[in-house]
Design a protein around this motif. Structure first.
Motif, PDB file in Angstrom:
ATOM      1  N   ALA A  64       2.408  16.614  -4.953  1.00  0.00           N
ATOM      2  CA  ALA A  64       3.401  16.220  -5.957  1.00  0.00           C
ATOM      3  C   ALA A  64       3.788  14.759  -5.741  1.00  0.00           C
ATOM      4  CB  ALA A  64       4.631  17.111  -5.865  1.00  0.00           C
ATOM      5  N   LYS A  65       4.342  14.148  -6.761  1.00  0.00           N
ATOM      6  CA  LYS A  65       4.906  12.810  -6.623  1.00  0.00           C
ATOM      7  C   LYS A  65       6.323  12.926  -6.062  1.00  0.00           C
ATOM      8  CE  LYS A  65       2.280  10.302 -10.144  1.00  0.00           C
ATOM      9  NZ  LYS A  65       2.350   9.439 -11.333  1.00  0.00           N
ATOM     10  N   ALA A  66       6.665  12.033  -5.146  1.00  0.00           N
ATOM     11  CA  ALA A  66       7.997  12.062  -4.540  1.00  0.00           C
ATOM     12  C   ALA A  66       9.060  11.581  -5.510  1.00  0.00           C
ATOM     13  CB  ALA A  66       8.018  11.201  -3.281  1.00  0.00           C
ATOM     14  N   LEU A  67       8.649  10.796  -6.522  1.00  0.00           N
ATOM     15  CA  LEU A  67       9.611  10.151  -7.413  1.00  0.00           C
ATOM     16  C   LEU A  67       9.588  10.770  -8.806  1.00  0.00           C
ATOM     17  CD1 LEU A  67       8.868   6.397  -6.586  1.00  0.00           C
ATOM     18  CD2 LEU A  67      10.759   7.785  -5.713  1.00  0.00           C
ATOM     19  N   PRO A  68      10.773  11.069  -9.359  1.00  0.00           N
ATOM     20  CA  PRO A  68      10.832  11.407 -10.787  1.00  0.00           C
ATOM     21  C   PRO A  68      10.412  10.210 -11.631  1.00  0.00           C
ATOM     22  CG  PRO A  68      12.854  12.043  -9.646  1.00  0.00           C
ATOM     23  CD  PRO A  68      12.071  11.193  -8.691  1.00  0.00           C
ATOM     24  N   GLU A  69       9.869  10.489 -12.778  1.00  0.00           N
ATOM     25  CA  GLU A  69       9.316   9.439 -13.635  1.00  0.00           C
ATOM     26  C   GLU A  69      10.325   8.341 -13.940  1.00  0.00           C
ATOM     27  OE1 GLU A  69       6.175   7.651 -15.403  1.00  0.00           O
ATOM     28  OE2 GLU A  69       6.080   9.626 -14.459  1.00  0.00           O
ATOM     29  N   GLU A  70      11.612   8.715 -14.130  1.00  0.00           N
ATOM     30  CA  GLU A  70      12.574   7.705 -14.592  1.00  0.00           C
ATOM     31  C   GLU A  70      12.941   6.660 -13.546  1.00  0.00           C
ATOM     32  OE1 GLU A  70      15.943  11.048 -14.488  1.00  0.00           O
ATOM     33  OE2 GLU A  70      13.773  11.228 -14.606  1.00  0.00           O
ATOM     34  N   VAL A  71      12.567   6.885 -12.269  1.00  0.00           N
ATOM     35  CA  VAL A  71      12.872   5.871 -11.261  1.00  0.00           C
ATOM     36  C   VAL A  71      11.620   5.098 -10.818  1.00  0.00           C
ATOM     37  CG1 VAL A  71      14.900   7.104 -10.423  1.00  0.00           C
ATOM     38  CG2 VAL A  71      12.684   7.468  -9.301  1.00  0.00           C
ATOM     39  N   ASN A  72      10.471   5.422 -11.367  1.00  0.00           N
ATOM     40  CA  ASN A  72       9.241   4.722 -10.979  1.00  0.00           C
ATOM     41  C   ASN A  72       9.348   3.213 -11.164  1.00  0.00           C
ATOM     42  OD1 ASN A  72       7.842   6.937 -10.132  1.00  0.00           O
ATOM     43  ND2 ASN A  72       6.547   7.123 -11.948  1.00  0.00           N
ATOM     44  N   GLY A  73       9.925   2.791 -12.273  1.00  0.00           N
ATOM     45  CA  GLY A  73      10.040   1.365 -12.547  1.00  0.00           C
ATOM     46  C   GLY A  73      10.879   0.637 -11.513  1.00  0.00           C
ATOM     47  N   TYR A  74      11.954   1.306 -11.053  1.00  0.00           N
ATOM     48  CA  TYR A  74      12.789   0.702 -10.011  1.00  0.00           C
ATOM     49  C   TYR A  74      11.973   0.467  -8.742  1.00  0.00           C
ATOM     50  CZ  TYR A  74      16.996   1.794 -12.739  1.00  0.00           C
ATOM     51  OH  TYR A  74      17.961   1.853 -13.710  1.00  0.00           O
ATOM     52  N   PHE A  75      11.217   1.482  -8.334  1.00  0.00           N
ATOM     53  CA  PHE A  75      10.490   1.358  -7.081  1.00  0.00           C
ATOM     54  C   PHE A  75       9.283   0.433  -7.198  1.00  0.00           C
ATOM     55  CE2 PHE A  75      13.115   4.959  -6.043  1.00  0.00           C
ATOM     56  CZ  PHE A  75      13.450   4.682  -4.727  1.00  0.00           C
ATOM     57  N   ALA A  76       8.681   0.362  -8.369  1.00  0.00           N
ATOM     58  CA  ALA A  76       7.603  -0.610  -8.568  1.00  0.00           C
ATOM     59  C   ALA A  76       8.142  -2.026  -8.376  1.00  0.00           C
ATOM     60  CB  ALA A  76       6.995  -0.447  -9.955  1.00  0.00           C
ATOM     61  N   GLU A  77       9.326  -2.291  -8.927  1.00  0.00           N
ATOM     62  CA  GLU A  77       9.915  -3.626  -8.796  1.00  0.00           C
ATOM     63  C   GLU A  77      10.426  -3.874  -7.380  1.00  0.00           C
ATOM     64  OE1 GLU A  77      11.257  -7.474  -9.933  1.00  0.00           O
ATOM     65  OE2 GLU A  77       9.672  -6.099 -10.569  1.00  0.00           O
ATOM     66  N   ARG A 106       0.826  -1.206   0.000  1.00  0.00           N
ATOM     67  CA  ARG A 106       0.000   0.000   0.000  1.00  0.00           C
ATOM     68  C   ARG A 106       0.863   1.260   0.000  1.00  0.00           C
ATOM     69  NH1 ARG A 106      -4.783   0.013  -1.672  1.00  0.00           N
ATOM     70  NH2 ARG A 106      -5.856   1.137  -0.008  1.00  0.00           N
ATOM     71  N   ALA A 107       1.955   1.227   0.751  1.00  0.00           N
ATOM     72  CA  ALA A 107       2.854   2.384   0.789  1.00  0.00           C
ATOM     73  C   ALA A 107       3.478   2.627  -0.579  1.00  0.00           C
ATOM     74  CB  ALA A 107       3.938   2.173   1.833  1.00  0.00           C
ATOM     75  N   THR A 108       3.826   1.552  -1.267  1.00  0.00           N
ATOM     76  CA  THR A 108       4.386   1.679  -2.609  1.00  0.00           C
ATOM     77  C   THR A 108       3.351   2.256  -3.565  1.00  0.00           C
ATOM     78  OG1 THR A 108       5.866  -0.207  -2.205  1.00  0.00           O
ATOM     79  CG2 THR A 108       5.514   0.432  -4.498  1.00  0.00           C
ATOM     80  N   GLN A 109       2.126   1.812  -3.444  1.00  0.00           N
ATOM     81  CA  GLN A 109       1.047   2.344  -4.276  1.00  0.00           C
ATOM     82  C   GLN A 109       0.881   3.845  -4.019  1.00  0.00           C
ATOM     83  OE1 GLN A 109      -2.726   0.398  -3.621  1.00  0.00           O
ATOM     84  NE2 GLN A 109      -3.788   1.564  -5.217  1.00  0.00           N
ATOM     85  N   ALA A 110       0.894   4.241  -2.748  1.00  0.00           N
ATOM     86  CA  ALA A 110       0.774   5.664  -2.404  1.00  0.00           C
ATOM     87  C   ALA A 110       1.936   6.464  -2.975  1.00  0.00           C
ATOM     88  CB  ALA A 110       0.726   5.827  -0.886  1.00  0.00           C
ATOM     89  N   LEU A 111       3.127   5.881  -2.935  1.00  0.00           N
ATOM     90  CA  LEU A 111       4.324   6.553  -3.432  1.00  0.00           C
ATOM     91  C   LEU A 111       4.255   6.759  -4.939  1.00  0.00           C
ATOM     92  CD1 LEU A 111       7.243   7.494  -2.583  1.00  0.00           C
ATOM     93  CD2 LEU A 111       7.991   5.188  -3.261  1.00  0.00           C
ATOM     94  N   LEU A 112       3.892   5.713  -5.672  1.00  0.00           N
ATOM     95  CA  LEU A 112       3.893   5.781  -7.135  1.00  0.00           C
ATOM     96  C   LEU A 112       2.753   6.634  -7.673  1.00  0.00           C
ATOM     97  CD1 LEU A 112       4.737   2.040  -7.925  1.00  0.00           C
ATOM     98  CD2 LEU A 112       6.271   3.997  -8.144  1.00  0.00           C
ATOM     99  N   GLN A 113       1.650   6.673  -6.947  1.00  0.00           N
ATOM    100  CA  GLN A 113       0.462   7.375  -7.433  1.00  0.00           C
ATOM    101  C   GLN A 113       0.210   8.709  -6.730  1.00  0.00           C
ATOM    102  OE1 GLN A 113      -2.802   4.593  -7.087  1.00  0.00           O
ATOM    103  NE2 GLN A 113      -1.776   3.046  -8.348  1.00  0.00           N
ATOM    104  N   ALA A 114       1.097   9.063  -5.775  1.00  0.00           N
ATOM    105  CA  ALA A 114       0.883  10.269  -4.958  1.00  0.00           C
ATOM    106  C   ALA A 114      -0.520  10.270  -4.359  1.00  0.00           C
ATOM    107  CB  ALA A 114       1.131  11.538  -5.772  1.00  0.00           C
ATOM    108  N   ASP A 115      -0.890   9.135  -3.788  1.00  0.00           N
ATOM    109  CA  ASP A 115      -2.239   8.946  -3.247  1.00  0.00           C
ATOM    110  C   ASP A 115      -2.215   9.196  -1.740  1.00  0.00           C
ATOM    111  OD1 ASP A 115      -4.669   7.810  -2.219  1.00  0.00           O
ATOM    112  OD2 ASP A 115      -4.903   6.759  -4.138  1.00  0.00           O
ATOM    113  N   LEU A 116      -2.699  10.353  -1.339  1.00  0.00           N
ATOM    114  CA  LEU A 116      -2.660  10.738   0.078  1.00  0.00           C
ATOM    115  C   LEU A 116      -3.530   9.833   0.937  1.00  0.00           C
ATOM    116  CD1 LEU A 116      -1.695  12.723   2.242  1.00  0.00           C
ATOM    117  CD2 LEU A 116      -3.656  14.175   1.674  1.00  0.00           C
ATOM    118  N   ALA A 117      -4.697   9.436   0.439  1.00  0.00           N
ATOM    119  CA  ALA A 117      -5.609   8.613   1.226  1.00  0.00           C
ATOM    120  C   ALA A 117      -4.964   7.271   1.584  1.00  0.00           C
ATOM    121  CB  ALA A 117      -6.909   8.387   0.459  1.00  0.00           C
ATOM    122  N   ILE A 118      -4.273   6.674   0.620  1.00  0.00           N
ATOM    123  CA  ILE A 118      -3.623   5.388   0.895  1.00  0.00           C
ATOM    124  C   ILE A 118      -2.451   5.580   1.856  1.00  0.00           C
ATOM    125  CG2 ILE A 118      -2.318   3.489  -0.129  1.00  0.00           C
ATOM    126  CD1 ILE A 118      -4.024   3.784  -2.628  1.00  0.00           C
TER     127      ILE A 118
END
Length: 220
Positions: free
Chosen positions: A110-123, A29-41
């Motif tokens: 805002a999203k905490a992650l720049p787009e180019e590192v999203n794939g790293y954090f998803a994995e 869930r924390a990863t989902q919040a991080l990648l999507q900038a989802d405050l509720a999660i």
């Protein structure tokens, strides 16, 4: 007396397995919040620590009861001490998931992650959840071979962490110091989450065999 001891230790291991499952869910869930900038999660993860605290207290109470009531001999004592160490490992995994959620909350909207590192954090998130599930299964099965295999997943996490630094050190990095600090800290949180899962595997192996992974592999 021995039957009662083993039944109580099995109960303790079931609690530890449930804690691993909770830590994995929190990291997912924390990863989902991080990648999507989802405050509720993010808020859901941050406010949802009561169950882990409750299970941690139950596990410690069960371990102390085993020490006090079952007069454990050497092999039994090894199992109880290892279980108490696992409580600390899983608690830390839950805390690391909490740290990830707090970064997502701090940077919102805002999203905490720049787009180019999203794939790293998803994995890294996927691997972290997989390792928590594997740690849960190892605690429940007490299978030495599965315990040792947790190291393989950690190697994959370490590879991702190293590659992440190649992105940060690239001269084309254009996202500033704050983003670099966030990415560095977040990478460390996922790496440490995986490290604690490996430690759980080491402790289960010691519970089951009295050996370290190095000793176990020498005779396998």
């Amino acid at each position: 007396m021995r039957t009662a001891y083993h039944e109580q230790l099995d109960t303790l291991n079931l609690i530890l397995g449930e804690m691993c499952e909770l830590a994995g869910t929190a990291m997912a869930r924390a990863t989902q919040a991080l990648l999507q900038a989802d405050l509720a999660i993010a808020e859901e993860v941050i406010s949802g620590t009561d169950k882990m605290t409750e299970l941690s207290a139950r596990a410690e109470e069960q371990a102390f009861a085993l020490l006090a009531l079952q007069a454990p001999v050497a092999g039994d004592l090894r199992g109880i001490v290892s279980a108490m160490q696992i409580v600390g490992d899983v608690d830390r995994m839950g805390a690391l998931a909490l740290h990830v959620a707090k970064v997502a909350r701090r940077r919102h909207p805002a999203k905490a992650l720049p787009e180019e590192v999203n794939g790293y954090f998803a994995e890294m998130g996927r691997l972290a959840v997989q390792m928590s599930e594997n740690a849960r299964d190892v605690i429940r099965s007490q299978n030495p071979d599965e315990a040792v295999r947790l190291q393989d997943d950690d190697d994959a996490m370490d590879d991702l962490h190293r590659h992440l630094f190649t992105v940060l050190m690239d001269r084309d990095w254009s996202h500033g110091v704050a983003a670099a600090v966030d990415v560095t800290l977040l990478g460390r949180y996922y790496e440490r989450f995986a490290d604690h899962a490996v430690l759980i595997g080491r402790r289960v192996l010691f519970q089951a065999t009295g050996k370290t992974p190095e000793q176990f592999l020498e005779v396998s």
